[in-house]
Design a protein around this motif. Sequence first.
Motif, mmCIF file in Angstrom:
data_model
loop_
_atom_site.group_PDB
_atom_site.id
_atom_site.type_symbol
_atom_site.label_atom_id
_atom_site.label_comp_id
_atom_site.label_asym_id
_atom_site.label_seq_id
_atom_site.Cartn_x
_atom_site.Cartn_y
_atom_site.Cartn_z
ATOM 1 N N ASN A 120 0.839 -1.191 0.000
ATOM 2 C CA ASN A 120 0.000 0.000 0.000
ATOM 3 C C ASN A 120 0.880 1.249 0.000
ATOM 4 O OD1 ASN A 120 -1.616 -2.238 1.219
ATOM 5 N ND2 ASN A 120 -3.192 -0.676 1.246
ATOM 6 N N TRP A 121 0.307 2.373 -0.378
ATOM 7 C CA TRP A 121 1.019 3.652 -0.349
ATOM 8 C C TRP A 121 0.114 4.699 0.293
ATOM 9 C CZ3 TRP A 121 -0.607 7.947 -3.385
ATOM 10 C CH2 TRP A 121 -1.683 7.667 -4.234
ATOM 11 N N VAL A 135 -4.415 7.922 5.034
ATOM 12 C CA VAL A 135 -5.141 7.081 4.079
ATOM 13 C C VAL A 135 -4.106 6.311 3.262
ATOM 14 C CG1 VAL A 135 -6.705 7.049 2.102
ATOM 15 C CG2 VAL A 135 -7.064 8.708 3.960
ATOM 16 N N TRP A 136 -4.239 5.000 3.259
ATOM 17 C CA TRP A 136 -3.332 4.134 2.513
ATOM 18 C C TRP A 136 -4.171 3.348 1.510
ATOM 19 C CZ3 TRP A 136 2.035 3.276 3.478
ATOM 20 C CH2 TRP A 136 2.567 4.063 4.504
ATOM 21 N N GLU A 137 -3.722 3.342 0.266
ATOM 22 C CA GLU A 137 -4.448 2.623 -0.779
ATOM 23 C C GLU A 137 -3.563 1.559 -1.406
ATOM 24 O OE1 GLU A 137 -6.912 5.011 -3.368
ATOM 25 O OE2 GLU A 137 -6.672 6.707 -2.011
ATOM 26 N N ASP A 138 -4.212 0.610 -2.045
ATOM 27 C CA ASP A 138 -3.536 -0.509 -2.695
ATOM 28 C C ASP A 138 -2.662 0.002 -3.834
ATOM 29 O OD1 ASP A 138 -2.820 -2.991 -3.582
ATOM 30 O OD2 ASP A 138 -4.849 -3.763 -3.703
ATOM 31 N N LEU A 139 -1.406 -0.448 -3.876
ATOM 32 C CA LEU A 139 -0.493 -0.060 -4.965
ATOM 33 C C LEU A 139 -0.935 -0.623 -6.310
ATOM 34 C CD1 LEU A 139 3.068 -0.447 -3.415
ATOM 35 C CD2 LEU A 139 2.097 1.617 -4.398
ATOM 36 N N THR A 140 -1.468 -1.812 -6.283
ATOM 37 C CA THR A 140 -1.894 -2.472 -7.522
ATOM 38 C C THR A 140 -3.331 -2.946 -7.374
ATOM 39 O OG1 THR A 140 -0.964 -4.538 -6.704
ATOM 40 C CG2 THR A 140 0.435 -3.242 -8.168
ATOM 41 N N PRO A 141 -4.285 -2.032 -7.559
ATOM 42 C CA PRO A 141 -5.697 -2.429 -7.411
ATOM 43 C C PRO A 141 -6.034 -3.619 -8.304
ATOM 44 C CG PRO A 141 -5.493 -0.063 -7.698
ATOM 45 C CD PRO A 141 -4.135 -0.652 -7.960
ATOM 46 N N SER A 142 -6.848 -4.497 -7.770
ATOM 47 C CA SER A 142 -7.215 -5.690 -8.526
ATOM 48 C C SER A 142 -8.686 -6.002 -8.307
ATOM 49 C CB SER A 142 -6.357 -6.870 -8.077
ATOM 50 O OG SER A 142 -6.577 -7.124 -6.703
ATOM 51 N N SER A 143 -9.184 -6.902 -9.104
ATOM 52 C CA SER A 143 -10.551 -7.356 -8.951
ATOM 53 C C SER A 143 -10.506 -8.877 -8.828
ATOM 54 C CB SER A 143 -11.392 -6.953 -10.156
ATOM 55 O OG SER A 143 -12.719 -7.323 -9.959
ATOM 56 N N PRO A 144 -10.958 -9.469 -7.753
ATOM 57 C CA PRO A 144 -11.590 -8.826 -6.608
ATOM 58 C C PRO A 144 -10.562 -8.048 -5.789
ATOM 59 C CG PRO A 144 -11.305 -11.144 -6.164
ATOM 60 C CD PRO A 144 -10.876 -10.917 -7.589
ATOM 61 N N LYS A 145 -11.057 -7.130 -4.959
ATOM 62 C CA LYS A 145 -10.193 -6.292 -4.132
ATOM 63 C C LYS A 145 -9.396 -7.157 -3.170
ATOM 64 C CE LYS A 145 -13.557 -2.538 -3.986
ATOM 65 N NZ LYS A 145 -14.450 -1.772 -3.094
ATOM 66 N N THR A 147 -7.299 -7.697 0.502
ATOM 67 C CA THR A 147 -7.694 -7.472 1.886
ATOM 68 C C THR A 147 -7.434 -6.046 2.356
ATOM 69 O OG1 THR A 147 -7.200 -9.774 2.358
ATOM 70 C CG2 THR A 147 -7.390 -8.322 4.237
ATOM 71 N N LYS A 148 -6.320 -5.478 1.973
ATOM 72 C CA LYS A 148 -5.983 -4.114 2.399
ATOM 73 C C LYS A 148 -6.140 -3.143 1.234
ATOM 74 C CE LYS A 148 -3.196 -5.614 6.243
ATOM 75 N NZ LYS A 148 -1.892 -5.774 6.832
ATOM 76 N N HIS A 149 -7.250 -3.251 0.541
ATOM 77 C CA HIS A 149 -7.535 -2.376 -0.599
ATOM 78 C C HIS A 149 -7.520 -0.902 -0.189
ATOM 79 C CE1 HIS A 149 -9.374 -1.015 -4.331
ATOM 80 N NE2 HIS A 149 -10.248 -0.350 -3.600
ATOM 81 N N TYR A 150 -8.087 -0.613 0.963
ATOM 82 C CA TYR A 150 -8.166 0.750 1.488
ATOM 83 C C TYR A 150 -7.898 0.655 2.979
ATOM 84 C CZ TYR A 150 -10.214 5.269 2.816
ATOM 85 O OH TYR A 150 -10.423 6.540 3.312
ATOM 86 N N ALA A 151 -7.031 1.524 3.493
ATOM 87 C CA ALA A 151 -6.685 1.457 4.914
ATOM 88 C C ALA A 151 -6.609 2.852 5.509
ATOM 89 C CB ALA A 151 -5.355 0.745 5.105
ATOM 90 N N ALA A 160 -0.648 2.293 17.343
ATOM 91 C CA ALA A 160 -1.330 2.629 16.088
ATOM 92 C C ALA A 160 -2.558 1.746 15.942
ATOM 93 C CB ALA A 160 -0.409 2.423 14.898
ATOM 94 N N ILE A 161 -3.554 2.291 15.270
ATOM 95 C CA ILE A 161 -4.733 1.518 14.899
ATOM 96 C C ILE A 161 -4.835 1.556 13.385
ATOM 97 C CG2 ILE A 161 -7.244 1.339 15.010
ATOM 98 C CD1 ILE A 161 -7.145 2.452 17.813
ATOM 99 N N LEU A 162 -4.911 0.386 12.780
ATOM 100 C CA LEU A 162 -5.115 0.250 11.337
ATOM 101 C C LEU A 162 -6.512 -0.310 11.129
ATOM 102 C CD1 LEU A 162 -1.969 -0.175 11.882
ATOM 103 C CD2 LEU A 162 -1.949 -1.309 9.684
ATOM 104 N N ILE A 163 -7.272 0.327 10.264
ATOM 105 C CA ILE A 163 -8.594 -0.187 9.897
ATOM 106 C C ILE A 163 -8.575 -0.286 8.378
ATOM 107 C CG2 ILE A 163 -11.086 0.160 10.022
ATOM 108 C CD1 ILE A 163 -10.541 1.968 12.480
ATOM 109 N N TYR A 164 -8.784 -1.472 7.872
ATOM 110 C CA TYR A 164 -8.607 -1.701 6.435
ATOM 111 C C TYR A 164 -9.610 -2.719 5.931
ATOM 112 C CZ TYR A 164 -6.024 -5.619 8.425
ATOM 113 O OH TYR A 164 -5.660 -6.716 9.149
ATOM 114 N N GLY A 165 -9.675 -2.873 4.619
ATOM 115 C CA GLY A 165 -10.520 -3.937 4.093
ATOM 116 C C GLY A 165 -10.988 -3.701 2.681
ATOM 117 N N THR A 166 -11.967 -4.517 2.316
ATOM 118 C CA THR A 166 -12.576 -4.447 0.990
ATOM 119 C C THR A 166 -13.902 -3.710 1.038
ATOM 120 O OG1 THR A 166 -13.707 -6.558 1.318
ATOM 121 C CG2 THR A 166 -11.514 -6.637 0.299
ATOM 122 N N ALA A 167 -14.349 -3.346 2.236
ATOM 123 C CA ALA A 167 -15.613 -2.619 2.389
ATOM 124 C C ALA A 167 -15.450 -1.196 1.858
ATOM 125 C CB ALA A 167 -16.025 -2.593 3.859
#
Length: 182
Positions: A120-121, A135-145, A147-151, A160-167
């Motif tokens: 992620n970046w 805000v951290w996003e996936d470096l190489t977005p894919s389909s299906p998303k 696990t850490k598509h958006y964090a 630290a608290i990380l909240i991430y997922g495909t939601a």
Amino acid sequence: MSDAAAKRRAKQTVNNLALSLIVAVLATALIIMIVPRDDSMQIQRVDYQSEAIAAEAAIGEDVFVPELDESWWANSARLEQTAGVQSWFIGIVTDNNQFIGIQQGFGIDPTWLALELQGNWQSGEREINGNTWQVWEDLTPSSPKETKHYALVYEFEQNAILIYGTATEDAIGSIAAQVEIN
């Protein structure tokens, strides 16, 4: 041997073949019908609130325990250790079967954060209830998303608290909005 006898034997072979095929199909159908199948959900719900009480007792730290929407449920809750850092993890399934992961690290260092956010970046920041989240996003977005598509990452003190997922970003943000640091 007469032609009539040969024709009769040839016809009998075709009849026997058809009869064998019918018997095999019926036997297969019978086996499929009588073999028991477990149609229940394979991933079981976890009482993450009880697990949180046990985790707090084990590590002597307060862990983040969000309130979930009525149709959401936890499928995992556990203590983990990565790169020498103790962390609390909750896996959540949303109403539309999307995943949200919550990872709370205690006494973190840059290595732990880099390992957790690998792939992620940091694309920016987001203000939620007076806290500035990275805000951290996936470096190489894919389909299906993945696990850490958006964090979302919130660092405080040495934690630290990380909240991430495909939601959706809103669903992940709704969990982040519950974080209150004293």
